[in-house]
Write a protein that holds these residues in place. Structure first.
Motif, mmCIF file in Angstrom:
data_model
loop_
_atom_site.group_PDB
_atom_site.id
_atom_site.type_symbol
_atom_site.label_atom_id
_atom_site.label_comp_id
_atom_site.label_asym_id
_atom_site.label_seq_id
_atom_site.Cartn_x
_atom_site.Cartn_y
_atom_site.Cartn_z
ATOM 1 N N LEU A 1 -7.598 13.038 -3.939
ATOM 2 C CA LEU A 1 -7.614 11.893 -3.034
ATOM 3 C C LEU A 1 -8.988 11.615 -2.438
ATOM 4 C CD1 LEU A 1 -4.173 12.126 -1.209
ATOM 5 C CD2 LEU A 1 -4.892 10.570 -3.013
ATOM 6 N N ILE B 1 0.000 2.903 -3.723
ATOM 7 C CA ILE B 1 -0.891 4.066 -3.790
ATOM 8 C C ILE B 1 -0.170 5.283 -4.357
ATOM 9 C CG2 ILE B 1 -2.262 5.674 -2.405
ATOM 10 C CD1 ILE B 1 -3.033 3.345 -0.622
ATOM 11 N N ALA C 1 0.829 -1.209 0.000
ATOM 12 C CA ALA C 1 0.000 0.000 0.000
ATOM 13 C C ALA C 1 0.863 1.258 0.000
ATOM 14 C CB ALA C 1 -0.927 -0.006 1.216
ATOM 15 N N LEU D 1 -7.662 -1.896 -1.970
ATOM 16 C CA LEU D 1 -7.131 -2.453 -0.726
ATOM 17 C C LEU D 1 -7.955 -3.653 -0.267
ATOM 18 C CD1 LEU D 1 -6.317 0.822 1.255
ATOM 19 C CD2 LEU D 1 -4.724 -0.650 0.015
ATOM 20 N N ILE E 1 -3.520 -2.952 -5.960
ATOM 21 C CA ILE E 1 -3.538 -1.631 -5.332
ATOM 22 C C ILE E 1 -3.163 -0.553 -6.345
ATOM 23 C CG2 ILE E 1 -2.419 -0.195 -3.582
ATOM 24 C CD1 ILE E 1 -2.190 -2.642 -1.824
ATOM 25 N N ILE F 1 -1.000 7.132 -8.091
ATOM 26 C CA ILE F 1 -1.297 8.563 -8.215
ATOM 27 C C ILE F 1 -0.340 9.233 -9.193
ATOM 28 C CG2 ILE F 1 -1.375 10.751 -6.960
ATOM 29 C CD1 ILE F 1 -2.249 9.166 -4.503
ATOM 30 N N THR G 1 -5.779 2.333 -7.675
ATOM 31 C CA THR G 1 -5.440 3.736 -7.437
ATOM 32 C C THR G 1 -5.347 4.508 -8.741
ATOM 33 O OG1 THR G 1 -4.201 3.081 -5.463
ATOM 34 C CG2 THR G 1 -3.775 5.268 -6.352
ATOM 35 N N ILE H 1 -9.702 3.552 -4.281
ATOM 36 C CA ILE H 1 -8.470 3.101 -3.630
ATOM 37 C C ILE H 1 -8.782 2.070 -2.553
ATOM 38 C CG2 ILE H 1 -6.535 3.848 -2.204
ATOM 39 C CD1 ILE H 1 -6.617 6.526 -3.666
ATOM 40 N N THR I 1 -7.899 7.629 -9.626
ATOM 41 C CA THR I 1 -7.409 9.001 -9.788
ATOM 42 C C THR I 1 -7.455 9.479 -11.234
ATOM 43 O OG1 THR I 1 -5.161 8.075 -9.872
ATOM 44 C CG2 THR I 1 -5.923 8.948 -7.761
#
Length: 277
Positions: free
Chosen positions: A193, A100, A96, A204, A158, A104, A162, A200, A166
């Motif tokens: 975010l 993450i 993570a 997870l 993950i 992004i 993400t 996101i 995004t």
């Protein structure tokens, strides 16, 4: 006012019926789930007790629970559960912390996306456990290789979640923030975010069970303490009760971990429409 002016509806008015109480859909779902589990447990117990199932291949549930209770009192279960949980959560958190930010950055930088997108696309569908011999050669046969194996397995879902969260954002809040003079880092923390957080968290929630499965499998393959190691040891000695006790431990641990992440999601998304529903 005389009695003759009182209408018939007023004279013989019946009391209003009490409103019906409706059972919440969530309560109904819970009752159905509990009923299914109780039915399967009863079939397991009575089928093994009365000869419908081979008691060696599938020992009675009560016998498995007695073994589980005995191991719990001796502390064996707590040690195995603690080691498995430590390895699973350590690898999950590492994935993570790396996945993450990378997802992004991939959504905001074409160069980074150009470099990592083929790697993610190729690595996502691959069976990650095939890399375990490489990690054993590079690191060791103890916790390091197991944790890295878990992190490697959790990394791809993950990053993918993400990046997807995004990238597919509504442009109007971003344009509104820029029109009010918000800087890029402020837009990232206060607009990007929060809007991408549901996706996101979904990544997870997908990665955590994958990490649990990978942990148990690596413990089975590499041996040592842990739920997977205890199960494979019991299997080598034809201890079917010990094997099924390990399965029950995995079920309980997985249920607690997954429900804890669901609770965390509800707390983090208390402002989101999905939580209000």
């Amino acid at each position: 006012m005389t009695m003759s002016h009182v209408g018939p509806a007023t004279k013989g008015a019946a009391p209003a019926p009490a409103p019906r109480r409706h059972i919440a859909p969530r309560t109904v779902d819970t009752l159905v789930q509990v009923s299914v589990i109780v039915a399967l447990a009863a079939f397991w117990e009575f089928g093994a007790r009365f000869g419908a199932l081979n008691p060696f291949l599938l020992p009675p549930l009560s016998t498995v629970l007695v073994r589980l209770w005995t191991d719990l009192l001796s502390g064996v279960v707590l040690v195995d559960l603690g080691l498995t949980l430590y390895r699973a959560l350590s690898g999950f958190l590492i994935a993570a912390l790396i996945g993450i930010p990378l997802g992004i950055v991939m959504s905001r930088s074409k160069a980074v996306r150009w470099f990592f997108d083929p790697l993610i696309s190729v690595g996502f569908p691959m069976p990650k456990i095939a890399f375990l011999p490489i990690f054993i050669l590079w690191f060791d046969i103890y916790d390091t290789s197991k944790i890295i194996m878990v992190a490697f397995s959790c990394f791809f879902p993950i990053v993918a979640a993400t990046y997807a969260g995004t990238t597919a954002l509504d442009k109007w809040p971003i344009w509104s923030a820029r029109s009010f003079g918000a800087r890029e880092h402020e837009i990232l923390w206060e607009v990007h975010l929060p809007m991408a957080l549901p996706q996101i968290l979904t990544g997870l929630q997908v990665a955590l069970p994958v990490g649990m499965i990978t942990t148990v499998v690596t413990e089975m393959l590499m041996g040592g303490r842990g739920i997977g190691g205890a199960m494979i040891t019991a299997g080598r000695f034809a201890d079917s009760v010990g094997v099924f006790a390990g399965i029950v431990e995995v079920i309980i641990l997985g249920f607690v971990v997954v429900k804890s992440l669901e609770y965390l999601r509800a707390r983090l998304l208390i402002w989101h429409p999905e939580t209000r529903r």
